[in-house]
Scaffold this active site. Structure first.
Site, PDB file in Angstrom:
ATOM      1  CG  HIS A   1      -6.679   1.098  -0.375  1.00  0.00           C
ATOM      2  ND1 HIS A   1      -5.540   1.695  -0.874  1.00  0.00           N
ATOM      3  CD2 HIS A   1      -6.261   0.320   0.678  1.00  0.00           C
ATOM      4  CE1 HIS A   1      -4.487   1.299  -0.167  1.00  0.00           C
ATOM      5  NE2 HIS A   1      -4.897   0.468   0.773  1.00  0.00           N
TER       6      HIS A   1
ATOM      7  CB  CYS B   1      -0.792   0.968   7.872  1.00  0.00           C
ATOM      8  SG  CYS B   1      -2.385   0.540   7.135  1.00  0.00           S
TER       9      CYS B   1
ATOM     10  CB  CYS C   1      -0.939   0.015   1.201  1.00  0.00           C
ATOM     11  SG  CYS C   1      -2.044  -1.399   1.295  1.00  0.00           S
TER      12      CYS C   1
END
Length: 391
Positions: A335, A366, A92
């Site tokens: 996302h 994160c 991510c």
């Protein structure tokens, strides 16, 4: 004091974010998403693509196909074959790390102008395939790398006392903020409208009207007694983003307005089961390295992997929700994991401009398997020639 040798952002744009497998971008390949983002930033800034010396893009769910897609998409956008392209994968955090890598190449003098960003068609891959290893091995931390992000978020929520109602309330707030920002046109400057078939797509598809009453009956996804549901977790998405960076001197020479100054980037490691707290560790270390306190930061964008996860971060950092994600986050917008790191840079800079926030802004995410990333930017209302050092 600012310098001609500063690394600056002159453009930060993204595609609309589509809902994976059922949204309006589901028919697009990864390379087509890349082309949309890169072509969009070239057209918006007016830069001659021949001046772009390197392109680094975040991408997660494939390796060889992703490299080929990145190269194809960049070439189709008009960047010459002499410009090298590569992808990076820090899950991510990939898109944000690409910004840091391009910035450091500029700062070191290896290049003067570069493109960062990220892309992900989660439609193309769906959920990652599960795999198992024997538990109880010699290294518990290594075994914990297999924990799903949802499991980690549930553990963090339990440890830090996040309730289901608090997670749902946060998710509703994220949706309301994103919906309000959309209605007010706050995303228009950062979104590249895309022509898909006979339709122009220019809005994020995950944003919707919602209320506590509509989501409180949803069942938890990861544990029967858990707090994470489909409504208070980030969405599987399709999208791409791009950030154009260069030396301030080059921006002045090209007549390009400076959006913000890039200050620093950091990646940190922590126990895999504490992965959700990656922004806490990254932000604290980033600020310490730059001699700053949290109250000196005007605004934060912290990726919303899960409501329980981001609430834990806010509690640990002791940051009020009014200073974070004012236009909503990944719970509402979506996302697309390879693109999200650069996407939150786009939104960070949009918020700071629209809300007339000067000074420092921080973007953070994160990262799976026990990591966190964060980047520091500075936005000023403007500068006079005498403020610039000839260094």
């Amino acid at each position: 004091m600012i310098s001609h040798e500063d690394v600056v952002v002159v453009g930060a744009l993204r595609t609309p974010i589509g809902r994976a497998t059922r949204g309006k971008l589901r028919s697009l390949r990864n390379d087509e998403l890349v082309t949309a983002a890169i072509r969009g930033i070239i057209e918006k800034t007016g830069i001659d693509p021949r001046l772009i010396e390197e392109v680094i893009l975040g991408h997660c769910l494939s390796s060889m196909e992703g490299n080929v897609a990145a190269r194809m998409g960049v070439l189709r956008a008009g960047v010459p074959v002499e410009t090298p392209v590569m992808i990076i994968n820090r899950l991510c955090g990939s898109g944000l790390e690409s910004v840091g890598l391009i910035a450091e190449k500029i700062r070191s003098g290896r290049i003067e102008i570069g493109l960062a960003g990220g892309f992900e068609s989660m439609t193309s891959y769906g959920l990652p395939k599960e795999y198992t290893l024997s538990r109880g091995g010699a290294c518990e931390d290594a075994e914990d790398c297999m924990l799903t992000l949802g499991e980690v978020s549930e553990m963090l929520g339990k440890t830090h006392g996040v309730t289901r109602s608090e997670a749902d309330e946060y998710a509703v707030t994220s949706q309301k903020r994103a919906l309000e920002a959309t209605k007010k046109g706050h995303f228009l400057a950062e979104i590249i409208p895309m022509r898909v078939g006979d339709e122009t797509v220019e809005r994020d598809e995950g944003i919707r009207e919602t209320s506590l009453g509509t989501i409180e009956s949803l069942k938890p996804v990861f544990r029967q007694d858990g707090v994470c549901t489909s409504a208070n977790s980030s969405q599987l998405s399709d999208g791409a983003s791009a950030v154009l960076l260069m030396k301030r001197r080059r921006a002045d020479e090209l007549g390009l307005p400076v959006v913000a100054e890039f200050i620093d980037f950091i990646a940190v490691g922590l126990k895999p089961r504490d992965m959700g707290l990656g922004p806490v560790v990254a932000i604290e270390k980033l600020l310490k390295r730059n001699g700053l306190e949290k109250d000196q930061i005007s605004y934060f964008e912290i990726n919303e992997a899960f409501a329980s996860q981001v609430l834990c971060c806010l509690r640990k950092l002791q940051i009020g929700e009014d200073r974070v994600n004012r236009y909503g986050g990944s719970i509402a917008l979506g996302h697309p994991i390879g693109a999200s790191g650069a996407r939150i840079v786009c939104t960070l800079l949009s918020v700071m401009k629209n809300e007339a926030l000067e000074g420092y802004g921080v973007a953070s995410l994160c990262v799976g398997a026990g990591h966190g990333v964060a980047a520091l930017f500075r936005r000023a209302a403007g500068s006079k020639p005498q403020d610039i050092k000839n260094t």
